[in-house]
Motif scaffolding. Structure first.
Motif, PDB file in Angstrom:
ATOM      1  N   LYS A 235     -19.628  -0.641 -39.481  1.00 30.09           N
ATOM      2  CA  LYS A 235     -18.471  -1.088 -38.671  1.00 30.09           C
ATOM      3  C   LYS A 235     -19.106  -0.919 -37.210  1.00 30.09           C
ATOM      4  O   LYS A 235     -19.671  -0.020 -36.829  1.00 30.09           O
ATOM      5  N   GLN A 236     -18.482  -2.108 -36.317  1.00 26.26           N
ATOM      6  CA  GLN A 236     -18.809  -1.910 -34.778  1.00 26.26           C
ATOM      7  C   GLN A 236     -18.380  -0.694 -34.261  1.00 26.26           C
ATOM      8  O   GLN A 236     -18.830  -0.089 -33.346  1.00 26.26           O
ATOM      9  N   SER A 237     -17.222  -0.134 -34.696  1.00 27.17           N
ATOM     10  CA  SER A 237     -16.569   1.030 -34.098  1.00 27.17           C
ATOM     11  C   SER A 237     -17.327   2.257 -34.333  1.00 27.17           C
ATOM     12  O   SER A 237     -17.265   3.299 -33.567  1.00 27.17           O
ATOM     13  N   GLU A 238     -18.349   2.218 -35.246  1.00 31.14           N
ATOM     14  CA  GLU A 238     -19.550   3.258 -35.404  1.00 31.14           C
ATOM     15  C   GLU A 238     -20.612   3.345 -34.427  1.00 31.14           C
ATOM     16  O   GLU A 238     -21.357   4.135 -34.565  1.00 31.14           O
ATOM     17  N   SER A 239     -21.005   1.930 -33.786  1.00 29.37           N
ATOM     18  CA  SER A 239     -21.975   1.783 -33.259  1.00 29.37           C
ATOM     19  C   SER A 239     -21.912   2.283 -31.679  1.00 29.37           C
ATOM     20  O   SER A 239     -20.862   2.411 -31.160  1.00 29.37           O
ATOM     21  N   VAL A 240     -23.074   2.554 -31.215  1.00 33.32           N
ATOM     22  CA  VAL A 240     -23.162   3.027 -29.671  1.00 33.32           C
ATOM     23  C   VAL A 240     -24.563   2.196 -29.134  1.00 33.32           C
ATOM     24  O   VAL A 240     -25.186   1.593 -29.588  1.00 33.32           O
ATOM     25  N   PRO A 241     -24.193   1.871 -27.712  1.00 37.90           N
ATOM     26  CA  PRO A 241     -24.951   1.234 -27.017  1.00 37.90           C
ATOM     27  C   PRO A 241     -26.667   2.216 -26.752  1.00 37.90           C
ATOM     28  O   PRO A 241     -26.211   3.227 -26.264  1.00 37.90           O
ATOM     29  N   ALA A 242     -27.446   1.593 -27.008  1.00 40.12           N
ATOM     30  CA  ALA A 242     -28.977   2.179 -26.373  1.00 40.12           C
ATOM     31  C   ALA A 242     -29.121   1.697 -25.106  1.00 40.12           C
ATOM     32  O   ALA A 242     -30.095   0.946 -24.946  1.00 40.12           O
ATOM     33  N   GLU A 243     -28.477   2.382 -24.241  1.00 38.61           N
ATOM     34  CA  GLU A 243     -28.642   2.309 -23.002  1.00 38.61           C
ATOM     35  C   GLU A 243     -29.954   2.801 -22.415  1.00 38.61           C
ATOM     36  O   GLU A 243     -30.326   4.158 -22.677  1.00 38.61           O
ATOM     37  N   MET A 244     -30.737   2.114 -21.663  1.00 39.30           N
ATOM     38  CA  MET A 244     -31.879   2.579 -21.131  1.00 39.30           C
ATOM     39  C   MET A 244     -32.441   1.696 -19.839  1.00 39.30           C
ATOM     40  O   MET A 244     -32.059   0.529 -19.712  1.00 39.30           O
ATOM     41  N   ARG A 245     -33.390   2.401 -18.932  1.00 35.25           N
ATOM     42  CA  ARG A 245     -33.676   1.522 -17.868  1.00 35.25           C
ATOM     43  C   ARG A 245     -34.972   0.842 -18.106  1.00 35.25           C
ATOM     44  O   ARG A 245     -35.532   0.873 -19.029  1.00 35.25           O
ATOM     45  N   ALA A 246     -35.177  -0.471 -17.251  1.00 35.05           N
ATOM     46  CA  ALA A 246     -36.172  -1.110 -17.725  1.00 35.05           C
ATOM     47  C   ALA A 246     -37.752  -0.418 -17.722  1.00 35.05           C
ATOM     48  O   ALA A 246     -37.867   0.426 -16.797  1.00 35.05           O
ATOM     49  N   GLY A 247     -38.381  -0.590 -18.586  1.00 35.86           N
ATOM     50  CA  GLY A 247     -39.688   0.017 -18.812  1.00 35.86           C
ATOM     51  C   GLY A 247     -39.404   0.944 -20.030  1.00 35.86           C
ATOM     52  O   GLY A 247     -40.468   1.476 -20.424  1.00 35.86           O
ATOM     53  N   SER A 248     -38.337   1.393 -20.275  1.00 36.11           N
ATOM     54  CA  SER A 248     -37.962   2.463 -21.346  1.00 36.11           C
ATOM     55  C   SER A 248     -38.074   1.576 -22.787  1.00 36.11           C
ATOM     56  O   SER A 248     -38.097   0.413 -22.718  1.00 36.11           O
ATOM     57  N   ALA A 249     -38.076   2.174 -24.021  1.00 35.16           N
ATOM     58  CA  ALA A 249     -38.124   1.407 -25.200  1.00 35.16           C
ATOM     59  C   ALA A 249     -37.528   2.377 -26.070  1.00 35.16           C
ATOM     60  O   ALA A 249     -37.414   3.655 -26.060  1.00 35.16           O
ATOM     61  N   ALA A 250     -36.982   1.698 -27.090  1.00 30.73           N
ATOM     62  CA  ALA A 250     -35.962   2.188 -28.278  1.00 30.73           C
ATOM     63  C   ALA A 250     -36.840   1.935 -29.466  1.00 30.73           C
ATOM     64  O   ALA A 250     -37.362   0.653 -29.719  1.00 30.73           O
ATOM     65  N   LEU A 251     -37.319   3.018 -30.334  1.00 27.22           N
ATOM     66  CA  LEU A 251     -37.929   3.007 -31.534  1.00 27.22           C
ATOM     67  C   LEU A 251     -37.020   3.412 -32.597  1.00 27.22           C
ATOM     68  O   LEU A 251     -36.331   4.364 -32.582  1.00 27.22           O
ATOM     69  N   PHE A 252     -36.990   2.584 -33.569  1.00 26.62           N
ATOM     70  CA  PHE A 252     -35.956   2.700 -34.607  1.00 26.62           C
ATOM     71  C   PHE A 252     -36.592   2.225 -35.900  1.00 26.62           C
ATOM     72  O   PHE A 252     -37.016   1.262 -36.056  1.00 26.62           O
ATOM     73  N   VAL A 253     -36.288   2.822 -37.090  1.00 26.98           N
ATOM     74  CA  VAL A 253     -36.705   2.447 -38.441  1.00 26.98           C
ATOM     75  C   VAL A 253     -35.841   1.113 -38.968  1.00 26.98           C
ATOM     76  O   VAL A 253     -34.998   0.884 -38.549  1.00 26.98           O
ATOM     77  N   GLY A 254     -36.699   0.515 -39.996  1.00 25.69           N
ATOM     78  CA  GLY A 254     -35.985  -0.552 -40.493  1.00 25.69           C
ATOM     79  C   GLY A 254     -34.534  -0.582 -41.076  1.00 25.69           C
ATOM     80  O   GLY A 254     -34.025  -1.626 -41.477  1.00 25.69           O
ATOM     81  N   SER A 255     -34.464   0.668 -41.585  1.00 31.21           N
ATOM     82  CA  SER A 255     -33.121   1.019 -42.073  1.00 31.21           C
ATOM     83  C   SER A 255     -31.942   1.300 -41.189  1.00 31.21           C
ATOM     84  O   SER A 255     -30.763   1.283 -41.783  1.00 31.21           O
ATOM     85  N   LEU A 256     -32.247   1.443 -40.066  1.00 29.59           N
ATOM     86  CA  LEU A 256     -31.357   1.468 -39.151  1.00 29.59           C
ATOM     87  C   LEU A 256     -30.244   0.538 -38.709  1.00 29.59           C
ATOM     88  O   LEU A 256     -30.786  -0.625 -38.339  1.00 29.59           O
ATOM     89  N   TYR A 257     -29.062   0.650 -38.921  1.00 28.17           N
ATOM     90  CA  TYR A 257     -27.908  -0.638 -38.572  1.00 28.17           C
ATOM     91  C   TYR A 257     -27.971  -0.704 -36.931  1.00 28.17           C
ATOM     92  O   TYR A 257     -27.814   0.232 -36.327  1.00 28.17           O
ATOM     93  N   HIS A 258     -28.246  -1.863 -36.585  1.00 23.67           N
ATOM     94  CA  HIS A 258     -28.241  -2.096 -35.132  1.00 23.67           C
ATOM     95  C   HIS A 258     -27.713  -3.665 -35.071  1.00 23.67           C
ATOM     96  O   HIS A 258     -27.568  -4.399 -35.879  1.00 23.67           O
ATOM     97  N   GLY A 259     -27.687  -4.038 -33.723  1.00 26.78           N
ATOM     98  CA  GLY A 259     -27.356  -5.438 -33.299  1.00 26.78           C
ATOM     99  C   GLY A 259     -27.186  -5.701 -31.846  1.00 26.78           C
ATOM    100  O   GLY A 259     -26.769  -4.632 -31.175  1.00 26.78           O
TER     101      GLY A 259
END
Length: 348
Positions: A235-259
């Protein structure tokens, strides 16, 4: 109300369970606003776990072990200052050139009509090699994906370690007015089942080419959702933004819900994503056609192998030559690679 003597142990066990949960939450340093989620199992009870209210951010100096620990707990992690300023500037220019050649999407459900995408990044950019080769990214991928499997050869049980490979690459630019992307799991491309398959198939990275904010459509994630089975919808209500500065990176596994989030700002946000996948799965992006031979031949050897020019311990991906099952990598040394496979020049 008077309880029978035999009932008291039940209340004692419940109180002990609550106490243990509170102690565990404190030990894991879970934020006060965090909530619990229940993961249905095949048993007659629900399993409880913690769902953090944001992704943890680690410094670029973190160790692979620290990165993996957070990913295994939450499903993903943000690495601050993943790229230095010089490499970021170079990547920004290369990505902008690639996106200029691309058009907006044709459907507003998943791809987005206000989003530009450009793939084939190993053919279009040089900086993607630095992203793929970053010690934290490839190190975490090896740790999470390359878990040995016991295989019987006759009466001898041998451990077989899967390869890793580049599954896909893409620059994504979300323009103002683009709505939220449906939450999804990237391992859906393999029709991966949870928890039946018992392991991860992919480690994804999203490099922030521009700042990622909630307002400009930062990738939204549901921390902890990598532990869910396939019966629970995101549910979108359960999601949070992965906020980060330019040059940063988010690593996540294929089973993590995202969009991708909604871009409600006045400027586009740009990111570069790629994946390391289990080497015995089909690549999501066809790297053999995406990267021309002449370009492939000047890439580092390890990158060539990641792009699919390699065989694993199970011989998957071999090429027959003189009756031998041979690694395709060996043919890259030839001046005429396709000729080695018997392709006449007049047919190319």
């Amino acid at each position: 109300m008077k309880y029978k003597r035999s009932t008291w142990p039940v209340f004692t066990e419940i109180w002990q369970l609550i106490t243990c949960i509170l102690k565990l939450k404190k030990a894991l340093n879970i934020a006060p606003g965090a909530v619990f989620f229940k993961r249905p199992t095949h048993f007659f009870f629900h399993r409880f776990a913690f769902m953090p209210n944001q992704l943890t951010t680690l410094p670029g100096t973190a160790s692979v072990e620290e990165v993996v620990q957070v990913i295994e707990r939450d499903g993903g992690v943000v690495i601050a200052d993943f790229l230095d300023s010089a490499l970021l500037h170079k990547l920004q220019g290369e990505v902008e050139n690639a996106l200029t050649e691309s058009s907006f999407g044709q459907e507003d459900g998943f791809v987005g009509t206000s989003t530009r995408r450009a793939s084939r990044l190993f053919a279009r950019t040089k900086s993607i090699v630095d992203v793929a080769s970053h010690p934290l990214f490839v190190g975490a991928a090896r740790h999470i994906l390359q878990k040995p499997v016991g295989v019987w050869f006759g009466e001898e049980l041998k451990p077989v370690t899967p390869m890793i490979q580049v599954g896909m690459t893409q620059a994504i630019q979300v323009h103002p007015g683009q709505g939220k992307q449906p939450l999804h799991r990237d391992d859906t491309v393999f029709l991966w089942r949870h928890p039946e398959f018992g392991r991860e198939a992919r480690l994804q990275i999203m490099v922030a080419v521009t700042d990622f904010t909630e307002a400009n459509g930062a990738t939204r994630v549901i921390p902890g959702s990598h532990l869910w089975d396939d019966l629970r919808p995101p549910k979108q209500s359960e999601s949070v933004p992965a906020e980060m500065r330019a040059g940063s990176a988010a690593l996540f596994v294929g089973s993590l819900y995202h969009g991708a989030g909604m871009n409600d700002s006045d400027a586009p946000r740009t990111g570069v994503t790629m994946s390391f996948d289990l080497g015995h799965l089909r690549q999501e992006e066809n790297q053999y056609l995406s990267v021309p031979i002449n370009t492939l031949k000047i890439l580092p050897e390890e990158v060539q192998r990641w792009l699919g020019w390699e065989t694993g311990e199970t011989f998957i991906g071999y090429v027959e030559k003189n009756g031998k099952m041979t690694s395709p990598y060996l043919f890259l040394e030839s001046e005429d690679v396709l000729g080695e496979f018997g392709w006449p020049k007049e047919n190319r």
